[in-house]
Design a protein around this motif. Sequence first.
Motif, PDB file in Angstrom:
ATOM      1  N   ILE A  24      -6.219   1.467  11.789  1.00 23.50           N
ATOM      2  CA  ILE A  24      -6.185   2.346  10.624  1.00 23.50           C
ATOM      3  C   ILE A  24      -7.448   2.365  10.134  1.00 23.50           C
ATOM      4  O   ILE A  24      -8.062   1.664   9.853  1.00 23.50           O
ATOM      5  CB  ILE A  24      -5.121   0.914   9.792  1.00 23.50           C
ATOM      6  CG1 ILE A  24      -4.432   0.749  10.512  1.00 23.50           C
ATOM      7  CG2 ILE A  24      -5.192   1.633   8.297  1.00 23.50           C
ATOM      8  CD1 ILE A  24      -3.317   2.464  11.456  1.00 23.50           C
ATOM      9  N   GLY A  25      -8.089   3.585   9.407  1.00 20.61           N
ATOM     10  CA  GLY A  25      -9.167   3.785   9.054  1.00 20.61           C
ATOM     11  C   GLY A  25      -8.916   3.692   7.127  1.00 20.61           C
ATOM     12  O   GLY A  25      -8.516   3.418   7.234  1.00 20.61           O
ATOM     13  N   CYS A  26     -10.360   3.917   6.868  1.00 14.16           N
ATOM     14  CA  CYS A  26     -11.178   4.229   5.819  1.00 14.16           C
ATOM     15  C   CYS A  26      -9.984   4.563   4.229  1.00 14.16           C
ATOM     16  O   CYS A  26      -9.233   3.689   3.668  1.00 14.16           O
ATOM     17  CB  CYS A  26     -11.815   4.086   5.179  1.00 14.16           C
ATOM     18  SG  CYS A  26     -13.218   3.177   6.281  1.00 14.16           S
ATOM     19  N   THR A  27      -9.905   6.102   5.197  1.00 17.42           N
ATOM     20  CA  THR A  27      -9.247   6.864   3.954  1.00 17.42           C
ATOM     21  C   THR A  27      -8.182   6.130   3.531  1.00 17.42           C
ATOM     22  O   THR A  27      -7.524   6.757   2.893  1.00 17.42           O
ATOM     23  CB  THR A  27      -9.255   7.759   4.071  1.00 17.42           C
ATOM     24  OG1 THR A  27      -8.913   8.013   6.061  1.00 17.42           O
ATOM     25  CG2 THR A  27     -11.309   8.279   4.403  1.00 17.42           C
ATOM     26  N   SER A  28      -6.708   5.920   4.609  1.00 16.61           N
ATOM     27  CA  SER A  28      -5.682   5.107   4.432  1.00 16.61           C
ATOM     28  C   SER A  28      -5.354   4.840   3.269  1.00 16.61           C
ATOM     29  O   SER A  28      -4.551   4.533   2.824  1.00 16.61           O
ATOM     30  CB  SER A  28      -5.037   4.723   5.789  1.00 16.61           C
ATOM     31  OG  SER A  28      -4.769   5.258   6.708  1.00 16.61           O
ATOM     32  N   CYS A  29      -6.914   3.576   3.293  1.00 17.90           N
ATOM     33  CA  CYS A  29      -6.144   2.745   2.345  1.00 17.90           C
ATOM     34  C   CYS A  29      -6.892   3.454   0.598  1.00 17.90           C
ATOM     35  O   CYS A  29      -6.703   3.212  -0.567  1.00 17.90           O
ATOM     36  CB  CYS A  29      -6.746   1.299   1.948  1.00 17.90           C
ATOM     37  SG  CYS A  29      -5.269   0.567   3.291  1.00 17.90           S
ATOM     38  N   HIS A  30      -9.076   3.465   0.609  1.00 21.09           N
ATOM     39  CA  HIS A  30      -8.846   4.049  -0.004  1.00 21.09           C
ATOM     40  C   HIS A  30      -9.161   5.448  -0.925  1.00 21.09           C
ATOM     41  O   HIS A  30      -9.826   5.713  -1.376  1.00 21.09           O
ATOM     42  CB  HIS A  30     -10.377   3.304   0.237  1.00 21.09           C
ATOM     43  CG  HIS A  30     -10.860   1.935   0.529  1.00 21.09           C
ATOM     44  ND1 HIS A  30     -10.967   0.508  -0.432  1.00 21.09           N
ATOM     45  CD2 HIS A  30     -10.516   1.185   1.706  1.00 21.09           C
ATOM     46  CE1 HIS A  30     -10.579   0.080  -0.106  1.00 21.09           C
ATOM     47  NE2 HIS A  30     -10.868   0.193   1.685  1.00 21.09           N
TER      48      HIS A  30
END
Length: 220
Positions: A139-145
């Motif tokens: 799960i990468g950074c852009t999925s949440c941020h």
Amino acid sequence: MSRQLFPPSVNYLARWILFLIFSGITTATVIFYYGYRSDWWQGQQMAPDQPILFSHHHHVTELKIDCRFCHSTVDQSSFAGMPATSTCLTCHSGVFTDSPMLAAAVQSEQTGTPLKWNRVYDLADYVYFDHSVHVSNGIGCTSCHGDIGNQRLTRKAQQTYMSWCLDCHRDPAQYIREPKDIYSPSAPARSNLTENRKVELLHQFRIGGQHLTDCTTCHR
């Protein structure tokens, strides 16, 4: 001969009063519900004031600095970690040293007082979240941020409702990505891989099972 204490018109007045009370309660409930879930109430797309005007766009996208250079514990602990002042001054001891924007960092280094960054995401105390578990499992950074690589001021990209978390926990394949893209600031929030590749990565990271939606996974 008995007489009525109230005239018949009072019945209509009572009905109107009850209707207005019911309508008022209903309207207030609807306003509160949608207000509570609004971007403004949740602070979505808003950038809180910070001691230094830090641009992810400049550092991550333009200078290609890896997320882990500043957030050194993001793949090791529950907290992503904030950079020490010395980390900032590793570069800025020789670049833009006289800039007013860096005055807080210089003062922090001179006094030994850490910079106090304001949280962009502030989960409730009863919610347990572990950064390392997510980034170590596809799960990468852009999925949440969100599009963090384009944010000149760091803003809250998502409303952190439980339903949003469960959306991923129930179907993690929609967010899974290649290991090389986990820290990519330009990767899409949702997976653009083929269904077969998603299944392969789920097996590779050993993601799945009822425990993902167990209450104790996030509430401990």
